[in-house]
Enzyme design. Sequence first.
Site, PDB file in Angstrom:
ATOM      1  N   ASP A   1     -37.640  90.590  72.398  1.00  0.00           N
ATOM      2  CA  ASP A   1     -38.601  89.383  72.214  1.00  0.00           C
ATOM      3  C   ASP A   1     -38.941  89.337  70.866  1.00  0.00           C
ATOM      4  OD1 ASP A   1     -40.141  87.222  72.895  1.00  0.00           O
ATOM      5  OD2 ASP A   1     -41.399  88.083  74.299  1.00  0.00           O
TER       6      ASP A   1
ATOM      7  N   ASP B   1     -35.420  83.116  71.003  1.00  0.00           N
ATOM      8  CA  ASP B   1     -36.333  84.349  70.693  1.00  0.00           C
ATOM      9  C   ASP B   1     -36.282  85.453  71.655  1.00  0.00           C
ATOM     10  OD1 ASP B   1     -37.760  82.874  72.519  1.00  0.00           O
ATOM     11  OD2 ASP B   1     -39.723  83.402  71.463  1.00  0.00           O
ATOM     12  N   GLU B   2     -35.342  85.296  72.573  1.00  0.00           N
ATOM     13  CA  GLU B   2     -35.535  86.599  73.628  1.00  0.00           C
ATOM     14  C   GLU B   2     -34.143  86.618  74.335  1.00  0.00           C
ATOM     15  OE1 GLU B   2     -38.215  86.560  77.136  1.00  0.00           O
ATOM     16  OE2 GLU B   2     -38.451  84.395  76.878  1.00  0.00           O
TER      17      GLU B   2
END
Length: 362
Positions: free
Chosen positions: A13, A107-108
Site C-alpha cells: 500500500d 496505490d495498492e
Amino acid sequence: MSAAPQRKIVHVDMDAFYASVEQRDDPSLRGKPVVVAWKGQRSVVCAASYEARTYGIRSAMPAIRAERLCPQALFVPPDFVRYRAVSRATREIFARHTALIEPLSLDEAYLDVTENLSGLSSATAVAEAIRDAIRDELNLTASAGIAPNKFLAKIASDWRKPDGQYVIRPREVEAFLAPLPVAKIPGVGKVMNGKLAALGVSTVGDLRGLELAALEARFGRYGRRLYELARGIDEHPVIADRPVMSVSAEDTFAEDVPLSALEPMIRRLAEKTWAAAMKTPRIARTVVLKLKTREFRILTRSLTPPQPPASCTELTDIALALCGRVETDAEARYRLVGVGLSNFGEPEAARPTSQPDLFASV
C-alpha cells in the site's frame, strides 16, 4: 499426496499516494499539509498528505470541509495521468518478484509470493526488496503486510504505516486477531457493527465466541464469512489481471422526483463514479445514465464520445446531457438515478481512430 504449501501473501500500500507524488515532484510542498482535490462546493478530497491528516482531513471528505479544518492547507488539483504512470512503475517492480499480482487500485495490490521469482528466502525479504526499490527508484514510500492470506495481509499493511511493514505468522493469527475491533473485518460497517454490538460483540475475540449456526441464522451467508474471518480463515486466491469492466454509483430518493430535479444528485454521483474510476489505470470510454421510474421501469442512456472523459467535469456534463435523451412528460417521476462508466480499456487502446455512434439506449 503432499499438502499445498502455506500461501505467502504480501499486501503493498503506497503511503498517501497522490499527495506523496505531488510532494515528490514539487519540493515547495514537502512537509506541508497538501490536499489533492479541486477546490469548490461539490469537490471531494482525493488524497491528503500525512501533514494534512493531523488536522483530521481524510479521503472522500468534502473539500470545503477540509478547507475549514485546515485553512492553510495547500490544494493541488489531481493529475491522474501522472499517478497512473507511477502506478505502472510500481507494478513493474512487483513483477520482478511474482506474476501473481492483483491490483486493488492505483496505490495498492496483493502479491502471492509463495514461490517468488527473485529467489529470496522469505515473503518478508520480498516485501523489503519491493519497498527498497520503490524508495530508491521512485523516491516514494510504501507499507506492506505479510500474512498467510489476503484478509490478514491487508490488515497488517496498515499496522506500521507509513513506510513500514508487519508480519503475521500462521501461529500468531488467533492471538493477533482477538483484541481487534470487529470493524476491522471487511463488510462490518456502521450498520453491521451496531447489529454485532447488540449481540455483545465488540472485538474479533467476542465474535469468535459465537457459533456458526447462530451467525448463519442471523446474517445468512455473510454469517459464515464472519465465522471464518474471526478465525483468520480466508481462502480467496490472488487473482492476476482482473480487468475493471465498469464502475457506477446510484442512489434512491426518499420521494419520487421529476427529471428536472435530478441535477444535484447526478453531480454528486458523477464525483463518486469518477473517484472510483481513478483507482484503475484503465480508461473508460462510455458514460451511462440510469433511471428507474416510479413504476420500476429501468431506463439507460449512454454516450461514447470521440475521446474518453478526461475529468470529472466532462463526466458530469455528459451525464447531465444524457437527461436530454430521456423521452418523458411532465407527470413522469423517478425513484432512482445512477451514473456509470463502462467500456474500459488500456490507455493505449482507449483512443478510437474514428468516431463511433454517440448515443445508445436500452
